[in-house]
Design a protein around this motif. Sequence first.
Motif, short mmCIF file in Angstrom:
data_model
loop_
_atom_site.label_atom_id
_atom_site.label_comp_id
_atom_site.label_asym_id
_atom_site.label_seq_id
_atom_site.Cartn_x
_atom_site.Cartn_y
_atom_site.Cartn_z
N ILE A 217 83.67 39.28 -35.19
CA ILE A 217 84.92 39.48 -35.92
C ILE A 217 85.75 38.20 -35.94
O ILE A 217 86.29 37.79 -36.97
N LEU A 218 85.86 37.56 -34.78
CA LEU A 218 86.69 36.36 -34.66
C LEU A 218 86.17 35.18 -35.49
O LEU A 218 86.93 34.29 -35.86
N LYS A 219 84.87 35.19 -35.80
CA LYS A 219 84.28 34.09 -36.56
C LYS A 219 84.31 34.31 -38.07
O LYS A 219 83.97 33.39 -38.83
N SER A 220 84.72 35.49 -38.51
CA SER A 220 84.65 35.82 -39.93
C SER A 220 86.03 36.16 -40.50
O SER A 220 86.69 37.07 -40.02
N LYS A 221 86.45 35.44 -41.54
CA LYS A 221 87.73 35.74 -42.19
C LYS A 221 87.70 37.13 -42.83
O LYS A 221 88.70 37.85 -42.82
N TYR A 222 86.55 37.49 -43.37
CA TYR A 222 86.41 38.79 -44.01
C TYR A 222 86.59 39.91 -42.99
O TYR A 222 87.31 40.89 -43.23
N ALA A 227 90.00 43.95 -40.04
CA ALA A 227 90.71 44.31 -38.81
C ALA A 227 92.21 44.49 -39.07
O ALA A 227 92.83 45.46 -38.63
N ALA A 228 92.80 43.55 -39.82
CA ALA A 228 94.23 43.65 -40.15
C ALA A 228 94.50 44.87 -41.02
O ALA A 228 95.51 45.57 -40.84
N GLU A 348 76.29 42.92 -38.42
CA GLU A 348 77.74 43.02 -38.50
C GLU A 348 78.19 44.48 -38.54
O GLU A 348 79.17 44.86 -37.90
N LYS A 349 77.46 45.32 -39.29
CA LYS A 349 77.82 46.73 -39.37
C LYS A 349 77.73 47.39 -38.00
O LYS A 349 78.67 48.04 -37.54
N PHE A 355 83.67 49.42 -33.14
CA PHE A 355 84.86 48.79 -32.55
C PHE A 355 86.05 48.93 -33.47
O PHE A 355 87.16 49.27 -33.04
N PHE A 356 85.84 48.66 -34.77
CA PHE A 356 86.92 48.80 -35.75
C PHE A 356 87.47 50.22 -35.76
O PHE A 356 88.69 50.43 -35.69
N ASP A 357 86.57 51.19 -35.86
CA ASP A 357 86.98 52.56 -36.14
C ASP A 357 87.42 53.34 -34.92
O ASP A 357 87.93 54.46 -35.06
N THR A 358 87.22 52.80 -33.74
CA THR A 358 87.65 53.51 -32.53
C THR A 358 88.66 52.68 -31.75
O THR A 358 89.86 52.97 -31.77
N ALA A 359 88.19 51.64 -31.05
CA ALA A 359 89.09 50.87 -30.19
C ALA A 359 90.21 50.21 -30.98
O ALA A 359 91.39 50.31 -30.60
N LEU A 360 89.86 49.53 -32.08
CA LEU A 360 90.91 48.83 -32.84
C LEU A 360 91.84 49.83 -33.50
O LEU A 360 93.07 49.64 -33.52
#
Length: 408
Positions: A217-222, A227-228, A348-349, A355-360
């Motif tokens: 995640i940290l390496k990809s702008k997309y 995430a935002a 990536e998926k 992580f996106f759909d739970t923790a974040l």
Amino acid sequence: MIKLISKILSVPANDFKILIISFAFLFSIFCSYSILKPLRDALATVGALHDIKWLFMATFIFSLVAVFAGMYLSARVKRGHYIVIIFLFFTLNIFLFYIFFINYGETLWGARVFFVWASVFNLFVISTGFLLLADRFDKETSKRLFGIVFAGASLGSIIGALFTSLLSKVLGLENLLLVSALLLLMSAFLSTLILKGAKSKDLVINPKNPFNGISLILKSKYLLLIAAFILLTTAANTFLYLEQARVVKLAFASREERVSVFANIDFIVQTLSLLIQIFFTGKVAKRLGISFLLVIVPLILAFGFIVIAFTHPIFYIFVVFMVIRRVGEYAFIKPGREMAFVVLSEEEKYRTKSFFDTALYRFGDMGSSWLESLLSHIGVKVALFGGAFLCFVWAYNAFMLSRFYKRK
């Protein structure tokens, strides 16, 4: 018959089988959850309203545990087995809650534990289901079919909400848990049919490093834009959810009344979502693009928060915008967001989506609940205007995300 239905829905006949199975898959997941959701929302009103932000914090902590456990598991079992294991685990949890409520009834700590668990269930199970679909569909078929596939989620939610509203007093809230468990078992079976014949079902992603999702995640702008987008989505939803808790607790006295109200709202939301998903979402995605799907709801909600601020605490005006928010989420936001995941690589998926759909997602809940609590101490109108500001930022982020998507 199949050709006739395919023609009516504008779906090629060769896509029809996977469409029906995927539709039934989401139907069973969301029907299961829509039985749990009114009970969770009603139990959230047990105790003081300021306790809710602590429940969000606990949910975030347990979401972290769940997501890292899921990452660890996905690195050690075949993809097809991973989906089934997750669903069977949460089915067992439902049976355990059934036994608890039958023996001990509604207790303060029982209500709190169920709220946290149901919130983790909501995102983890649903995220796992969407992950499977994102893996099974490509960019072009997702544009054509995701609207109809997501209608399965809405129809499942309609049936579950209607079932809960009509039968909660007859069967008892505890016995509804058994129905939810059986539906989740059906989802596990359907997941095997979706993956049948797919090469990816026997793959294991990066077994040497199951926790590299954050670094990706940290390496990809997309991925950072996604995430935002998720954080801003949860912020808007949490601000409205806390306002919902205030308004409903003032308007309705008993748990049964609140469960019925939440179920009725769910029924209205999912009925409208179903109609839009079947007849409009796919056409909108093809003609207006993902930009419209992602941007329109934040803009409407920004103005909605302003209207609610001037009409607080009128229940029915709030309900109108709550319905608009949730219909927009099911009919536009979720299909658009899942399309954004389709263009990612398999690694990536499977390394980032949970992580996106739970923790974040739950971090967004927790952070925004504390922010809303701080603003509401100054004044409820201040909190609502804060929600409007967040929605304008969300709309800008959605526009930027759609631009990056088009380059993929």
